[in-house]
Design a protein around this motif. Sequence first.
Motif, PDB file in Angstrom:
ATOM      1  N   ARG A 193     -12.401   0.210  -1.553  1.00  0.00           N
ATOM      2  CA  ARG A 193     -12.022  -1.264  -1.575  1.00  0.00           C
ATOM      3  C   ARG A 193     -13.057  -1.733  -2.651  1.00  0.00           C
ATOM      4  O   ARG A 193     -13.795  -1.030  -2.975  1.00  0.00           O
ATOM      5  CB  ARG A 193     -12.326  -1.950  -0.062  1.00  0.00           C
ATOM      6  N   ASN A 225      -2.408  -5.584   4.192  1.00  0.00           N
ATOM      7  CA  ASN A 225      -3.728  -6.155   3.267  1.00  0.00           C
ATOM      8  C   ASN A 225      -3.666  -5.651   1.947  1.00  0.00           C
ATOM      9  O   ASN A 225      -3.354  -4.225   1.755  1.00  0.00           O
ATOM     10  CB  ASN A 225      -5.075  -5.785   4.223  1.00  0.00           C
ATOM     11  N   ASP A 226      -4.129  -6.295   1.107  1.00  0.00           N
ATOM     12  CA  ASP A 226      -4.212  -5.946  -0.370  1.00  0.00           C
ATOM     13  C   ASP A 226      -5.647  -5.105  -0.525  1.00  0.00           C
ATOM     14  O   ASP A 226      -6.770  -5.698  -0.135  1.00  0.00           O
ATOM     15  CB  ASP A 226      -4.234  -7.176  -1.599  1.00  0.00           C
ATOM     16  N   SER A 227      -5.636  -4.109  -1.247  1.00  0.00           N
ATOM     17  CA  SER A 227      -6.839  -3.338  -1.617  1.00  0.00           C
ATOM     18  C   SER A 227      -6.542  -2.335  -2.546  1.00  0.00           C
ATOM     19  O   SER A 227      -5.425  -1.862  -2.943  1.00  0.00           O
ATOM     20  CB  SER A 227      -7.227  -2.703  -0.170  1.00  0.00           C
ATOM     21  N   SER A 232      -4.155   0.201  -1.208  1.00  0.00           N
ATOM     22  CA  SER A 232      -2.661  -0.117  -1.131  1.00  0.00           C
ATOM     23  C   SER A 232      -1.892  -0.417  -2.392  1.00  0.00           C
ATOM     24  O   SER A 232      -0.741  -0.008  -2.732  1.00  0.00           O
ATOM     25  CB  SER A 232      -2.432  -1.320  -0.627  1.00  0.00           C
ATOM     26  N   GLU A 233      -2.951  -0.987  -3.391  1.00  0.00           N
ATOM     27  CA  GLU A 233      -2.457  -1.151  -4.805  1.00  0.00           C
ATOM     28  C   GLU A 233      -2.054   0.326  -5.485  1.00  0.00           C
ATOM     29  O   GLU A 233      -1.109   0.466  -6.179  1.00  0.00           O
ATOM     30  CB  GLU A 233      -3.160  -1.953  -5.541  1.00  0.00           C
ATOM     31  N   THR A 242       1.097   2.185  -3.659  1.00  0.00           N
ATOM     32  CA  THR A 242       2.432   1.491  -4.037  1.00  0.00           C
ATOM     33  C   THR A 242       2.648   1.619  -5.526  1.00  0.00           C
ATOM     34  O   THR A 242       3.851   2.167  -5.771  1.00  0.00           O
ATOM     35  CB  THR A 242       2.102  -0.341  -3.955  1.00  0.00           C
ATOM     36  N   ARG A 249       5.799  -3.977   5.363  1.00  0.00           N
ATOM     37  CA  ARG A 249       4.382  -4.032   5.461  1.00  0.00           C
ATOM     38  C   ARG A 249       3.961  -4.687   6.745  1.00  0.00           C
ATOM     39  O   ARG A 249       4.678  -5.331   7.431  1.00  0.00           O
ATOM     40  CB  ARG A 249       3.642  -5.047   4.205  1.00  0.00           C
TER      41      ARG A 249
END
Length: 342
Positions: free
Chosen positions: A133, A191-193, A196-197, A200, A221
């Motif tokens: 993160r 949650n965005d992190s 995850s980005e 994806t 999600r």
Amino acid sequence: MSPRARISDVARLAGVAPSTVSAVLNDVHGARVKESTRDRVRRAADELGYAPNALARGLRTRRSGTLALISDVIATTPYAGQLIQGAQDAAWEAGHVLMVVNTGGDAAIERRAMAVLRQQQVGGVLWATMSHRVVPAPVPPNGTPLVLLDARDEAGAVPSVVPDEEAGARAAVAELASHGHRRIGFVLDRNDSPASEGRTAGYRDALAERGLPVEDALVARAQSDSTGGEAAAGVLLDRPDPPTAIFAFTDQMAVGVYRAAAARGLRIPADLSVVGFDDLAVLAQELRPGLSSVALPHYAMGETAAATLLRLVEDPAAEVPALQRVPTRIVRRASVGPAPRA
């Protein structure tokens, strides 16, 4: 207990002068000592259990021979062992000791830890987080070299070592596609992190490269645990055109995928294939069937971060990469099979 060995004892056993022992064990630059003599001194030191006095050496060189690894909660997670081991092995190989401080995410403990490190004249600091993160850049004592481990700072000004999230996701999709799966779902952390980005991006890129459908409807999600994984997988499996394979953001979410499949009478891998991420042995190996998973390179990350930090300790002006992505690998078990016929 036997009395502590002294440098004179090592010199006597090796048949050399104490100054030669000091030059060999302290890696004195420019010391003209034959390699055979160096080997004899090291064997004698090992036999006697002798190690150079790091405190005395630190007083002479203004270096303590100690690195610190400070983490929020990583020392209490399943990932910690290999991460710390990799950093410790790299530090030890270079003649340094690694001090581990777990703060539990408490800002007061973090400040106290920094004060203690200042007193101990720690040569460099590894700042590690539980998961990949973005964090505010910590301020080490007296300009001490700093490297972030499994984290990046907001400005990108601090050297960082992280897993290659995108490549890991691409490998997961490739594994499923190689078994004939055309509709591959993705259960993703809500949650965005950076994790995850990156995963994806890797998932979407791998599908596009193979001409497979890249649909928002194939991504669900939820909270990144088994309950969230079950809920997200349920959304995908209840579609009129459900996926035949699911890539899970974490192994914990994959556990939920198994539950959702079982609740719908689906067999893994006969009816649904699954790949996780993390390769948590306590989960991946114990699931039935065993879960194929992308392994995070914890040991290599710790080793790489410590090696980078040591370069800065030796030369604060050394050029080191701003961001190093460490390769992942897929661990194949029994959760992936041929795509079922329509």
